[in-house]
Write an enzyme that holds these catalytic residues in place. Structure first.
Site, short mmCIF file in Angstrom:
data_model
loop_
_atom_site.label_atom_id
_atom_site.label_comp_id
_atom_site.label_asym_id
_atom_site.label_seq_id
_atom_site.Cartn_x
_atom_site.Cartn_y
_atom_site.Cartn_z
N ARG A 191 0.87 -1.17 0.00
CA ARG A 191 0.00 0.00 0.00
C ARG A 191 0.91 1.22 0.00
O ARG A 191 2.02 1.18 0.54
CB ARG A 191 -0.89 0.02 1.24
CG ARG A 191 -1.81 -1.19 1.36
CD ARG A 191 -2.59 -1.15 2.68
NE ARG A 191 -3.51 -2.27 2.81
CZ ARG A 191 -3.21 -3.43 3.39
NH1 ARG A 191 -1.99 -3.62 3.91
NH2 ARG A 191 -4.10 -4.41 3.46
N LYS A 241 -1.67 -2.18 7.73
CA LYS A 241 -3.10 -2.10 8.02
C LYS A 241 -3.45 -3.21 9.00
O LYS A 241 -3.04 -4.35 8.84
CB LYS A 241 -3.90 -2.26 6.73
CG LYS A 241 -5.35 -1.82 6.86
CD LYS A 241 -6.02 -1.78 5.52
CE LYS A 241 -7.45 -1.31 5.65
NZ LYS A 241 -8.15 -1.25 4.36
N HIS A 270 -2.51 2.07 -5.83
CA HIS A 270 -3.31 0.89 -5.49
C HIS A 270 -3.57 0.02 -6.73
O HIS A 270 -3.75 -1.20 -6.61
CB HIS A 270 -4.64 1.30 -4.85
CG HIS A 270 -5.01 0.43 -3.68
ND1 HIS A 270 -4.28 0.40 -2.51
CD2 HIS A 270 -6.00 -0.47 -3.52
CE1 HIS A 270 -4.83 -0.47 -1.67
NE2 HIS A 270 -5.87 -1.01 -2.26
N ARG A 280 -0.84 -2.35 -6.91
CA ARG A 280 -1.05 -3.43 -5.92
C ARG A 280 -2.02 -4.47 -6.50
O ARG A 280 -1.78 -5.67 -6.40
CB ARG A 280 -1.60 -2.81 -4.63
CG ARG A 280 -1.97 -3.81 -3.53
CD ARG A 280 -2.35 -3.01 -2.28
NE ARG A 280 -3.11 -3.77 -1.32
CZ ARG A 280 -2.59 -4.55 -0.37
NH1 ARG A 280 -1.28 -4.69 -0.29
NH2 ARG A 280 -3.36 -5.18 0.48
N HIS A 332 -3.80 -9.32 3.81
CA HIS A 332 -5.25 -9.38 4.01
C HIS A 332 -5.57 -10.28 5.19
O HIS A 332 -5.10 -11.41 5.25
CB HIS A 332 -5.94 -9.95 2.75
CG HIS A 332 -6.00 -8.99 1.61
ND1 HIS A 332 -6.22 -9.39 0.31
CD2 HIS A 332 -5.88 -7.64 1.57
CE1 HIS A 332 -6.23 -8.33 -0.48
NE2 HIS A 332 -6.02 -7.27 0.26
N TYR A 365 -9.58 -11.13 -6.64
CA TYR A 365 -8.65 -11.30 -7.76
C TYR A 365 -8.97 -12.53 -8.60
O TYR A 365 -8.53 -12.64 -9.74
CB TYR A 365 -7.20 -11.34 -7.26
CG TYR A 365 -6.85 -10.04 -6.58
CD1 TYR A 365 -6.71 -8.86 -7.31
CD2 TYR A 365 -6.72 -9.97 -5.19
CE1 TYR A 365 -6.45 -7.66 -6.68
CE2 TYR A 365 -6.44 -8.77 -4.56
CZ TYR A 365 -6.32 -7.62 -5.31
OH TYR A 365 -6.06 -6.43 -4.70
#
Length: 271
Positions: A131, A156, A218, A221, A244, A253
């Protein structure tokens, strides 16, 4: 309580909870807009005031409205002792596929970089799936070129995670670090670059490369994750690399892999 004092107290509470600067900025923005719209002191706010304000956002994306509701819920519950959003139904979040560049477009983007540093930043973002906020906070001491790994500290979700550095970039990174020996952060000296700075670099480079799609950090990414999936990488490994917490987030994805879709044999061709 006046508006400025109310906003200051919100900021203090969010900082104590170690919320990100972006969350603090967004929450403060929506509360400020709410108070301006109603032209009332915070204690005088009612549920109808909140509904009336949210109605003015009907042309905004669902994600913006959901964020505004979260901000108002936090502020009124924490500081006023009443949740003025309790009876307000959240809109469903639109499910849109993430934008992805092809490998050819990635090559064009890298080749169009105006400086060695910009080129390295673009390559780093694409090859690690970081990120943009994680990239600007990455420190030199977090990079191990011998092992070709890096550590993203407190990404995150406030969790550390490993990233894998590409062999192709190792020598270039080593040279860059040697030539910037006074850098604390990988791409800056004493303070992190702003995320806005990186966004401008990507946007300018994409325009120069003649890429028609909207390109952001992003998007790089998303492209990284999609290209990993297309090359056969297990989705749980991709989940770990992206940081994640939930596999469902990574599953997006599986719906965007153009190359995988192209491999499907059309029944008409089988007739």
């Amino acid at each position: 309580m006046e508006k400025e004092e109310f906003l200051k107290r919100i900021e203090t509470e969010l900082k104590l909870m170690k919320k990100s600067p972006l969350t603090i900025r967004n929450y403060s923005y929506f509360i400020s807009k709410l108070l301006d719209h109603c032209n009332k002191d915070p204690e005088q706010l009612t549920e109808d005031d909140v509904k009336d304000f949210l109605a003015t956002m009907s042309n905004k994306a669902s994600s913006s409205i959901i964020l505004a509701i979260a901000a108002i819920k936090f502020a009124t519950s924490k500081l006023l002792g009443k949740d003025l959003t309790a009876n307000i139904e959240r809109p469903k979040k639109e499910k849109s596929l993430p934008a992805v560049l092809t490998k050819e477009e990635i090559k064009k983007l890298i080749e169009a970089a105006e400086t060695k540093k910009s080129r390295l930043i673009i390559q780093f973002l694409y090859s690690t799936g970081l990120r943009v906020s994680e990239l600007v906070n990455l420190k030199v001491q977090d990079i191990n070129l011998v092992e070709r790994i890096g550590i993203v500290r407190k990404g995150k979700g406030k969790k550390d995670r490993l990233i894998v550095l590409p062999e192709k970039l190792t020598q270039e990174l080593e040279n860059y670090i040697k030539n910037h020996s006074d850098n604390i952060y990988l791409f800056s000296k004493e303070k992190p670059l702003t995320t806005r700075n990186i966004q401008k670099i990507i946007k300018r480079t994409a325009q120069k490369a003649g890429i028609q799609k909207k390109v952001t950090p992003h998007v790089l990414r998303h492209s990284y994750a999609t290209h990993l999936l297309e090359s056969g990488t297990d989705i749980r490994i991709i989940q770990t690399l992206l940081g994640h917490e939930n596999l469902n987030t990574t599953q997006i994805y599986t719906h965007v892999s153009t190359e995988e879709l192209k491999k499907v044999k059309n029944p008409l061709d089988e007739l």
